[in-house]
Design a protein around this motif. Structure first.
Motif, short mmCIF file in Angstrom:
data_model
loop_
_atom_site.label_atom_id
_atom_site.label_comp_id
_atom_site.label_asym_id
_atom_site.label_seq_id
_atom_site.Cartn_x
_atom_site.Cartn_y
_atom_site.Cartn_z
N VAL A 1 0.88 -1.30 -0.05
CA VAL A 1 0.18 0.07 -0.06
C VAL A 1 0.83 1.30 -0.20
N LEU A 2 0.62 2.20 -1.04
CA LEU A 2 1.34 3.27 -1.02
C LEU A 2 0.59 4.63 -0.74
N ALA A 3 1.25 5.25 0.22
CA ALA A 3 0.69 6.79 0.42
C ALA A 3 1.02 7.53 -0.75
N TYR A 4 -0.03 7.73 -1.53
CA TYR A 4 -0.16 8.21 -2.94
C TYR A 4 -0.36 9.96 -2.98
N SER A 5 -0.02 10.53 -3.41
CA SER A 5 -0.44 12.02 -3.53
C SER A 5 -0.43 12.39 -4.94
N GLY A 6 0.32 11.69 -5.87
CA GLY A 6 0.26 12.02 -7.36
C GLY A 6 1.13 12.96 -7.62
N GLY A 7 2.07 13.51 -6.44
CA GLY A 7 3.36 14.46 -6.61
C GLY A 7 4.19 13.65 -7.31
N LEU A 8 5.52 14.29 -7.40
CA LEU A 8 6.70 13.90 -8.04
C LEU A 8 6.99 12.63 -7.39
N ASP A 9 7.35 12.39 -6.07
CA ASP A 9 8.12 11.24 -5.55
C ASP A 9 7.07 9.99 -5.75
N THR A 10 5.68 10.15 -5.32
CA THR A 10 4.83 9.05 -5.26
C THR A 10 4.42 8.62 -6.82
N SER A 11 4.50 9.53 -7.69
CA SER A 11 4.26 9.21 -9.04
C SER A 11 5.38 8.19 -9.81
N VAL A 12 6.35 8.53 -9.22
CA VAL A 12 7.68 7.63 -9.74
C VAL A 12 7.75 6.18 -9.07
N MET A 13 7.10 6.29 -7.89
CA MET A 13 7.40 5.16 -6.89
C MET A 13 6.65 3.83 -7.26
N LYS B 1 3.00 17.59 -13.52
CA LYS B 1 2.53 18.84 -13.58
C LYS B 1 3.55 19.71 -13.44
N ILE B 2 4.76 19.39 -13.20
CA ILE B 2 5.91 20.30 -12.80
C ILE B 2 7.26 20.11 -13.95
N SER B 3 8.01 20.87 -13.79
CA SER B 3 9.36 20.80 -14.51
C SER B 3 10.46 21.09 -13.41
N LYS B 4 11.62 21.11 -14.31
CA LYS B 4 12.78 21.34 -13.51
C LYS B 4 12.83 22.83 -12.87
N GLU B 5 12.25 23.82 -13.83
CA GLU B 5 12.28 25.20 -13.49
C GLU B 5 10.76 25.53 -12.52
N THR B 6 10.03 24.74 -12.27
CA THR B 6 8.85 24.86 -11.14
C THR B 6 8.75 24.21 -10.09
N ASN B 7 9.92 23.37 -9.90
CA ASN B 7 9.93 22.26 -9.14
C ASN B 7 10.03 22.61 -7.74
N TYR B 8 9.02 23.36 -7.14
CA TYR B 8 9.03 23.73 -5.59
C TYR B 8 8.23 22.49 -5.09
N SER B 9 8.66 21.98 -3.79
CA SER B 9 8.15 21.09 -3.10
C SER B 9 6.84 21.80 -2.48
N LYS B 10 5.82 21.30 -2.51
CA LYS B 10 4.45 21.94 -1.93
C LYS B 10 3.98 20.79 -1.09
N ASP B 11 3.10 21.43 -0.15
CA ASP B 11 1.99 20.63 0.49
C ASP B 11 0.89 21.39 0.64
N LYS B 12 -0.24 21.01 0.27
CA LYS B 12 -1.35 21.55 0.48
C LYS B 12 -2.49 20.73 1.21
N ASN B 13 -3.27 21.41 1.91
CA ASN B 13 -4.53 20.78 2.64
C ASN B 13 -5.68 22.08 2.85
N ILE B 14 -6.45 21.66 3.50
CA ILE B 14 -7.53 22.75 3.82
C ILE B 14 -6.99 23.94 4.76
N TRP B 15 -6.04 23.54 5.29
CA TRP B 15 -5.52 24.49 6.39
C TRP B 15 -4.37 25.23 5.77
N HIS B 16 -3.49 24.70 4.91
CA HIS B 16 -2.40 25.55 4.40
C HIS B 16 -1.81 25.18 3.27
#
Length: 411
Positions: free
Chosen positions: A13-25, A175-190
């Motif tokens: 079971v993979l904790a999946y966000s669809g972001g860069l890390d988990t997409s390649v995992m 949805k990212i590239s090397k130029e827009t590769n900020y590490s982000k975390d989004k939820n209802i709070w922040h």
């Protein structure tokens, strides 16, 4: 990394966000764990558009299933509001947006792993970050025997740039590239932003490029915005006298706060693993709630309780930041905050103006404030002569020490 020799791991079971890390995992796990079945799990804690197309993407990259669990109400009621009632922050300014989301997500992932009969849980946290601890402590709390796979600790990909190249080779859409590769975390709070130019504290953030939940104070309206928030037992229940459900209340405050440039934090924090990291946090609604909560407590809590709450708030914030949500101490501190909040009722009026939150009035049916006693005018209930005896006793240790110093040359 060579292929795993652990033949017992057949379902992950993979904790999946669809972001860069988990997409390649997903493809990486199949390559390195004997083509094991991969089940993706994503918790909806208010990421909104980040969840779009997630199930399709997970299956296209090799997952057999993708669960998207709606955790928004649980997240707000069981994690955010307890922290608000405790006044918990980390290092004075961080309102724990990522920190308290992780135990909520971790518990949900464990529940599905147990339901699916999984052999292991995988997460995409790096070895430098706090989230690896937060996830794994949640796993230990509910599935202590479960195996944990953390690819960042031993795979051949050494950077996010390597991950992007891996994704291209395996036709994984990003949805990212090397130029827009900020590490982000989004939820209802922040929403948090890390990486790229932000890694150097000398650099001023390009706010117009990175902000998503609101605008800078400079771009906020040249007009005050008045808002009132109602509380019952320390919990926010209304905006401008309109009763609201917890999730809707936070979403509305995010909108109002964002429009007025509220809740933008630039900080260098001390991570649990020992290093310092720089991040930009957007917490518009949460910043309003914390200020309003502090104000309502100022007239409803007695002095000793308020001061003790301020002490435990620091410890509470550390526990949450360090991933120790599911511990006896955190539960005990929450019990104290619940008890202390029984009379935290009333309404706080605020004036929002270009990033500032200005108190504009507090009312409470359980207020401890007495205008009659506090007034500088005539008051029959307070005898000014009583203060002489109070000062005499309160200052007695100082007086005795001064006499001794004079008579015996004590240092």
């Amino acid at each position: 990394m060579k292929k795993s020799n652990d033949e017992s791991i057949k379902k992950i079971v993979l904790a999946y966000s669809g972001g860069l890390d988990t997409s390649v995992m997903i493809p990486w796990l199949k390559e390195n764990y004997n083509n094991a079945e991969i089940i993706a799990v994503s918790g909806d804690v208010g990421q909104e558009d980040e969840l779009e197309g997630l199930e399709e993407k997970a299956k296209k990259t090799g997952a057999s299933k993708c669960y998207i669990v709606d955790l928004k109400e649980t997240f707000v009621k069981d994690y955010i509001f307890p922290c608000l009632k405790a006044g918990a922050k980390y290092e004075d300014v961080y309102l724990l947006g990522t920190s308290f989301a992780r135990p909520a997500l971790g518990k949900a992932i464990v529940d599905i792993a147990v339901k699916e009969g999984a052999d292991a849980i995988c997460h995409g946290c790096t070895g430098k970050g706090n989230d690896q601890v937060r996830f794994e402590l949640a796993i230990k709390a509910f599935a202590p025997e479960m195996k944990v796979i953390a690819p960042w600790r031993n795979w051949e990909l050494k950077s996010r740039e390597d991950e992007i190249e891996y994704a291209k080779r395996h036709n994984i859409p990003l949805k990212i590239s090397k130029e827009t590769n900020y590490s982000k975390d989004k939820n209802i709070w922040h929403l948090s932003h890390e990486g790229l130019d932000l890694e150097n504290p000398e650099n001023e953030p390009e706010y117009d490029k990175i902000l998503e939940l609101g605008v800078t104070p400079q771009k906020a309206p040249d007009k005050e915005c008045y808002i009132s928030i109602g509380f019952e037992k320390g919990i926010p229940v209304s905006i401008n006298k309109k009763k609201m459900e917890p999730v809707d209340l936070i979403l509305e405050l995010n909108k109002i706060g964002g429009e007025n440039g509220i809740g933008i934090v630039d900080m260098v924090e001390n991570r649990l693993v020992g290093m310092k990291s720089r991040g930009i946090y957007e917490t518009p609604g949460g910043t309003i709630l914390y200020k309003a909560h502090e104000l309502i407590e100022s007239i409803t809590l007695d002095k000793d309780t308020m001061h003790y709450k301020q002490l435990i708030a620091v410890r509470f914030g550390e526990l949450v930041y360090n991933g120790q949500w599911f511990t006896p101490l955190r539960e005990a501190l929450s019990a104290f905050a619940d008890s202390a909040s029984q009379n935290v009722n009333g309404e706080v009026k605020l004036k929002l103006y270009k990033g500032n939150i200005i108190p504009a009035g507090i009312t409470s049916p359980t207020s401890l404030y007495s205008e009659q006693i506090a007034s500088f005018g005539e008051d029959d209930s307070f005898n000014h002569n009583d203060s002489a005896g109070f000062i005499s006793l309160f200052g007695l240790p100082i007086k005795i020490r001064a006499i001794q110093l004079k008579n015996k040359d004590i240092k």
